[in-house]
Design a protein around this motif. Sequence first.
Motif, mmCIF file in Angstrom:
data_model
loop_
_atom_site.group_PDB
_atom_site.id
_atom_site.type_symbol
_atom_site.label_atom_id
_atom_site.label_comp_id
_atom_site.label_asym_id
_atom_site.label_seq_id
_atom_site.Cartn_x
_atom_site.Cartn_y
_atom_site.Cartn_z
ATOM 1 N N GLN A 1 0.916 -1.201 -0.018
ATOM 2 C CA GLN A 1 0.160 -0.055 0.103
ATOM 3 C C GLN A 1 0.838 1.271 0.086
ATOM 4 O O GLN A 1 1.490 1.602 1.008
ATOM 5 C CB GLN A 1 -0.933 0.117 1.211
ATOM 6 N N ILE A 2 0.872 1.760 -1.151
ATOM 7 C CA ILE A 2 1.589 3.211 -0.980
ATOM 8 C C ILE A 2 0.868 4.166 -1.885
ATOM 9 O O ILE A 2 -0.058 3.783 -2.663
ATOM 10 C CB ILE A 2 3.012 3.210 -1.821
ATOM 11 N N GLY A 3 1.412 5.445 -1.693
ATOM 12 C CA GLY A 3 0.494 6.410 -2.823
ATOM 13 C C GLY A 3 -0.723 6.972 -2.395
ATOM 14 O O GLY A 3 -0.984 6.649 -1.166
ATOM 15 N N GLY A 4 -1.454 7.444 -3.177
ATOM 16 C CA GLY A 4 -2.848 7.785 -3.061
ATOM 17 C C GLY A 4 -3.007 9.400 -2.793
ATOM 18 O O GLY A 4 -1.734 10.129 -2.581
ATOM 19 N N VAL A 5 -4.123 10.107 -2.394
ATOM 20 C CA VAL A 5 -4.465 11.422 -2.297
ATOM 21 C C VAL A 5 -3.465 11.737 -1.044
ATOM 22 O O VAL A 5 -2.941 12.887 -1.058
ATOM 23 C CB VAL A 5 -5.762 11.937 -2.239
ATOM 24 N N LYS A 6 -3.595 10.900 0.135
ATOM 25 C CA LYS A 6 -3.158 11.506 1.252
ATOM 26 C C LYS A 6 -1.479 11.531 1.255
ATOM 27 O O LYS A 6 -0.900 12.314 1.805
ATOM 28 C CB LYS A 6 -3.333 10.428 2.475
ATOM 29 N N ALA A 7 -1.015 10.629 0.462
ATOM 30 C CA ALA A 7 0.536 10.521 0.384
ATOM 31 C C ALA A 7 0.872 11.794 -0.362
ATOM 32 O O ALA A 7 1.861 12.340 -0.118
ATOM 33 C CB ALA A 7 0.993 9.128 -0.369
ATOM 34 N N ALA A 8 0.178 11.941 -1.392
ATOM 35 C CA ALA A 8 0.690 13.216 -2.373
ATOM 36 C C ALA A 8 0.617 14.533 -1.336
ATOM 37 O O ALA A 8 1.279 15.290 -1.384
ATOM 38 C CB ALA A 8 -0.381 13.316 -3.532
ATOM 39 N N ALA A 9 -0.666 14.630 -0.514
ATOM 40 C CA ALA A 9 -0.705 15.726 0.327
ATOM 41 C C ALA A 9 0.391 15.912 1.497
ATOM 42 O O ALA A 9 0.964 16.808 1.637
ATOM 43 C CB ALA A 9 -2.201 15.475 1.089
ATOM 44 N N ARG A 10 0.660 14.680 1.822
ATOM 45 C CA ARG A 10 1.818 14.659 2.803
ATOM 46 C C ARG A 10 3.291 15.204 2.217
ATOM 47 O O ARG A 10 4.138 15.859 2.936
ATOM 48 C CB ARG A 10 2.148 13.149 3.592
ATOM 49 N N ILE A 11 3.372 14.779 0.761
ATOM 50 C CA ILE A 11 4.569 15.259 0.232
ATOM 51 C C ILE A 11 4.639 16.811 -0.063
ATOM 52 O O ILE A 11 5.575 17.353 0.212
ATOM 53 C CB ILE A 11 4.678 14.346 -1.085
ATOM 54 N N MET A 12 3.465 17.204 -0.383
ATOM 55 C CA MET A 12 3.146 18.639 -0.472
ATOM 56 C C MET A 12 3.440 19.452 0.767
ATOM 57 O O MET A 12 3.833 20.501 0.573
ATOM 58 C CB MET A 12 1.793 18.857 -1.090
ATOM 59 N N ASN A 13 3.122 18.728 1.726
ATOM 60 C CA ASN A 13 3.436 19.539 3.369
ATOM 61 C C ASN A 13 4.826 19.682 3.281
ATOM 62 O O ASN A 13 5.268 20.961 3.831
ATOM 63 C CB ASN A 13 2.935 18.455 4.260
ATOM 64 N N PHE A 14 5.778 19.104 2.682
ATOM 65 C CA PHE A 14 7.333 19.258 2.759
ATOM 66 C C PHE A 14 7.865 20.222 1.688
ATOM 67 O O PHE A 14 9.044 20.469 1.970
ATOM 68 C CB PHE A 14 7.890 17.870 3.159
ATOM 69 N N THR A 15 6.989 20.583 0.837
ATOM 70 C CA THR A 15 7.663 21.354 -0.061
ATOM 71 C C THR A 15 7.562 22.971 0.140
ATOM 72 O O THR A 15 6.858 23.130 1.203
ATOM 73 C CB THR A 15 6.715 21.086 -1.496
ATOM 74 N N ARG A 16 8.394 23.579 -0.374
ATOM 75 C CA ARG A 16 8.411 25.299 -0.371
ATOM 76 C C ARG A 16 7.043 25.693 -0.601
ATOM 77 O O ARG A 16 6.370 25.089 -1.577
ATOM 78 C CB ARG A 16 9.542 25.822 -0.985
ATOM 79 N N THR A 17 6.773 26.859 -0.042
ATOM 80 C CA THR A 17 5.360 27.459 -0.634
ATOM 81 C C THR A 17 5.272 27.705 -2.148
ATOM 82 O O THR A 17 4.235 27.509 -2.776
ATOM 83 C CB THR A 17 5.065 28.726 0.192
ATOM 84 N N ALA A 18 6.251 28.367 -2.556
ATOM 85 C CA ALA A 18 6.340 28.768 -4.035
ATOM 86 C C ALA A 18 6.059 27.385 -4.980
ATOM 87 O O ALA A 18 5.241 27.288 -5.909
ATOM 88 C CB ALA A 18 7.542 29.327 -4.605
ATOM 89 N N MET A 19 6.797 26.418 -4.328
ATOM 90 C CA MET A 19 6.643 25.170 -5.282
ATOM 91 C C MET A 19 5.340 24.427 -5.237
ATOM 92 O O MET A 19 4.635 23.936 -5.950
ATOM 93 C CB MET A 19 7.750 23.960 -4.823
ATOM 94 N N GLU A 20 4.844 24.545 -3.945
ATOM 95 C CA GLU A 20 3.477 23.783 -3.713
ATOM 96 C C GLU A 20 2.236 24.688 -4.510
ATOM 97 O O GLU A 20 1.573 24.149 -5.118
ATOM 98 C CB GLU A 20 2.983 24.063 -2.344
ATOM 99 N N GLN A 21 2.363 25.902 -4.559
ATOM 100 C CA GLN A 21 1.582 26.853 -5.397
ATOM 101 C C GLN A 21 1.701 26.625 -6.918
ATOM 102 O O GLN A 21 0.510 26.281 -7.267
ATOM 103 C CB GLN A 21 1.763 28.208 -5.099
ATOM 104 N N ARG A 22 2.670 26.325 -7.213
ATOM 105 C CA ARG A 22 3.129 26.138 -8.611
ATOM 106 C C ARG A 22 2.360 24.719 -9.109
ATOM 107 O O ARG A 22 1.617 24.720 -9.933
ATOM 108 C CB ARG A 22 4.471 26.212 -9.011
ATOM 109 N N ILE A 23 2.873 23.804 -8.092
ATOM 110 C CA ILE A 23 2.448 22.600 -8.773
ATOM 111 C C ILE A 23 0.838 22.313 -8.714
ATOM 112 O O ILE A 23 0.082 21.878 -9.394
ATOM 113 C CB ILE A 23 3.045 21.394 -7.677
ATOM 114 N N MET A 24 0.273 22.962 -7.511
ATOM 115 C CA MET A 24 -1.262 22.945 -7.494
ATOM 116 C C MET A 24 -1.883 23.442 -8.586
ATOM 117 O O MET A 24 -3.034 23.182 -8.856
ATOM 118 C CB MET A 24 -1.765 23.610 -5.916
ATOM 119 N N ARG A 25 -1.347 24.616 -9.099
ATOM 120 C CA ARG A 25 -2.001 25.581 -10.162
ATOM 121 C C ARG A 25 -1.978 24.398 -11.459
ATOM 122 O O ARG A 25 -2.895 24.480 -12.041
ATOM 123 C CB ARG A 25 -1.131 26.640 -10.641
ATOM 124 N N GLU A 26 -0.883 23.638 -11.690
ATOM 125 C CA GLU A 26 -0.707 22.676 -12.645
ATOM 126 C C GLU A 26 -1.875 21.582 -12.733
ATOM 127 O O GLU A 26 -2.218 20.943 -13.594
ATOM 128 C CB GLU A 26 0.588 22.294 -13.009
#
Length: 338
Positions: A198-223
């Motif tokens: 069991q790996i991946g999923g929406v929660k895993a993607a969210a947890r990874i995004m928690n550790f990214t920098r703000t600008a990177m998070e905003q750019r990825i979420m826009r895409e």
Amino acid sequence: MGSSVPMERLTPLHRAAVLMMLFGERAAAAVLRNLSPAEVQNLGAAMYSINDVDQLTLEHVVEEFLIGLNRETGLNHGAPVYIRSVMTEALGEDKAQSVISRINPSSAERPIEILDWMDARSIAELIIDEHPQIIALVIACLDYSLAADVLMLLPEEVQPDIIRRIADLSSIQPEALHDLEQVMQRKFKASSTSRASQIGGVKAAARIMNFTRTAMEQRIMREVKKEDRDLMQAIMDNMFVFDNLEQSDDRSLQTLLRSVDNEQLVLALKGAGESLRDKLLGCMSSRAAANLRDEMEALGPVRLTDVQEAQKAIVATARKLSDEGAIVLAGRGGEQMV
């Protein structure tokens, strides 16, 4: 740490480092063999940072350790079975396995664990030429903070696609896992379980995004939003943000505040709402809270991006402590984050 470090300035991690320095090489090595890669790295860094601890502090650290040891003696027999039973009863099988795999790495059913011993740049170089689905599978297997570091080192144009693919994952069946192993075996030798993982999923993607920098998070979420608005919203709904700290219990917040850099906290609170600010300051001593308020006032106006980065850093620390079982976080609506 500086010279003659007093007991109250030693974090739990540094107290463990002091004990390791007292244990002797053989005993210390035996302890390290039972730690996860991240724990080895963190404890090793703390050991390097211990320059001078006075005799009284040493005595306090040892006394604290012996009291804890005495309290735990006799309770560990059969603990893994008991813990799994309690976790399963409370959370259900899937969530229980997720929690147990985080607090007890040896129980995790996951592939290519050797990646945990590699740094982010080495992993990024290893997978950068692979198919995006393979990259997503590998990143989904990593600890969330390490996964965020690897993602950051990949080309910006592929990052949103990788997050989308991780969010769409649910489990890796044996045949898919075999394909992943075949790809990785070209570059290093590793073996793993052939059972579904069991790996991946929406929660895993969210947890990874928690550790990214703000600008990177905003750019990825826009895409991601351009391709799939619902998926973007699902990831955002599962992210733990700074404001969520208001729903966490005081004891967890006290533990978190002891692990947070004071300059980061001052910046983060400058942009926090009054109720959250009062909640966090209420978890400190009255003197410490007064000093922090004075520092916030003396700081004057600050850039929003600086505040966001400070809040992100504190959230990343909170998630790490939560993954280690040191604190319990409450997410949106007050639900426990697991």
